[in-house]
Design an enzyme around this catalytic site. Sequence first.
Site, short mmCIF file in Angstrom:
data_model
loop_
_atom_site.label_atom_id
_atom_site.label_comp_id
_atom_site.label_asym_id
_atom_site.label_seq_id
_atom_site.Cartn_x
_atom_site.Cartn_y
_atom_site.Cartn_z
N ASN A 1 2.80 -4.83 5.48
CA ASN A 1 2.01 -4.73 6.71
C ASN A 1 1.02 -5.89 6.85
OD1 ASN A 1 0.89 -3.06 9.07
ND2 ASN A 1 -0.93 -3.42 7.82
N ASP B 1 4.14 0.09 0.87
CA ASP B 1 2.78 0.48 1.24
C ASP B 1 2.65 0.56 2.76
OD1 ASP B 1 -0.13 0.80 0.60
OD2 ASP B 1 -0.24 -1.05 1.77
N GLU C 1 5.61 5.00 1.89
CA GLU C 1 4.36 5.74 2.05
C GLU C 1 4.14 5.98 3.54
OE1 GLU C 1 -0.41 5.25 1.10
OE2 GLU C 1 0.71 3.65 2.08
#
Length: 545
Positions: free
Chosen positions: A169, A244, A273
Amino acid sequence: MRPGGRIRIAFVLCTTALCACAAPPAVPVASPTAPAPAATLTPRVTDAPTATPRAARPTPTPDRRPVIASPAWFNDATLYQVFVRSFYDADGDGVGDLRGLQQKLDYIQSLGVNTIWLNPHYPSRTYHGYDVTDYRAVNPQFGTLDDFKALVGEIKRRGMHLIVDFVANHASKGHPFFQDAYGNPRSPYTRWFLFKDANNLSYDSFYGVADLPEWNHSNREVNAYLIGAAEFWLDLGVDGLRADYARGVERWFWEDLRKAVKAKHPDAVLLGEVWDGEPSTLQRYFDEGFDALFDFPWYLRLSGGENAVGKGVLNGAVDPLLLQPAYRAMLQLYPRGAQIVRFASNHDTNRIASSVQGDPARMRLAAAVSILTPGIPIIYYGEEIGMRGVKGPGPIYDEFRREPMDWYASEAGPGMTTWFRPDNRNNRPHDGVSVEEQDGDPDSLLNYYRALIRLRNEHAALRDANFRMMDAVPHCPTCMGLWRWAGDEVIAMIFNFGGQRQRAMLDAAASPAPIGAPARFLLGEPQPLDALEIGAWGAFVISWQ
């Protein structure tokens, strides 16, 4: 990864397809490495009458859910999460490192664990590592690339697996590409990030944290760079990626990542996640390319929330029926082959020992329900000895959930990390919470974890995807029950999420598969099945073959 102060999403009314319950509320000195005499959960046979089994049930309606090709080995995995900085220090600088982790593989294996999830090991400007400055290197505080290769080699030699964190991200403000583009509109990396002004001074970042500029996944060069980094570690022998903050990244990136990874490494696991309280949200990410997801809907109901103390199902604050939608989603909502990872705490949450306010019975209940019920269990380092950890008061927050692993009663000795030792830390010397104090005690929490994982490893029914929830446990309103089966074995389990002793009844004739007598009690003392005395926060696990 979790931002500080993020608002929790409230649970919405369960649909009738998933549950039959009311809408849940919003939830907010030498190193002891060799395994000592471990606690054993010896199966015991009961002469108590067993209800006459019913005939085999008719063939069920065909399951028309889509199928995903997830790696078969991961179904048998038990994971151990390692925050490297806090785990074991091999070079004496107070910071955990990769060679220290390698030296402690005997300990990890003694738990029965076969898979390690490594929190970020990349170069970074922060202690937590989620601001990556180089996606193909090792944080020099943790060692070298050769140290990483040696760790992978030793893990492989032992027949174990390794999963690493993958941060797609955002990058670090210190990443050389961002450094080149910041304030420099002519930079070739301007389109790699999400600048909002003509001077490249304002940009989108992870929850507004300036140190974490977000990647521009509309730029295929960015995606190729990150996918290449993922392949770099998989080519070195890593067995999977823990993605993540998967919700922050566009669908097409995960689809492209899966295509690239599975072409070269078909058995690599892609674990996402997706921090959300609703199973329907998780479903979409299986469609986007993940093999496995953490069961946040289950965790948030169990604990009451990542910052909660004394809340949730585990503390008897809400009805255990609230756990059922998360389990039923595995049977009715998620694709066949979808893999669910079950956890009681992690590096972004209060530790379970603090959530239950140090109550040993509830710590053991949390261990049993997370390790033995359907899903793939993960243990956060130190959870197995009852380490405490709650979010700090500020300006230091999550460090208190990631304190140094307690190897010694005195908190001093070879390998003990010292990078974070404030006066108000959660764990103290001689508090009974250390490997040294528990390793040789057959009744310790540590050896209880070992015994539970041993049960899971020895009984295929505790790893197989076949299970069915009990709609209710007769005479026990605070209990949750379910059936599991594989081959010729059927297992029933009952968990009491209440502070009072209960007398429950198990109808063996309700088994989803034919069973015989006698029953073997894998957990709990043998008793008549129609009058099971289950203690406060207690559990029974009963097997027939």
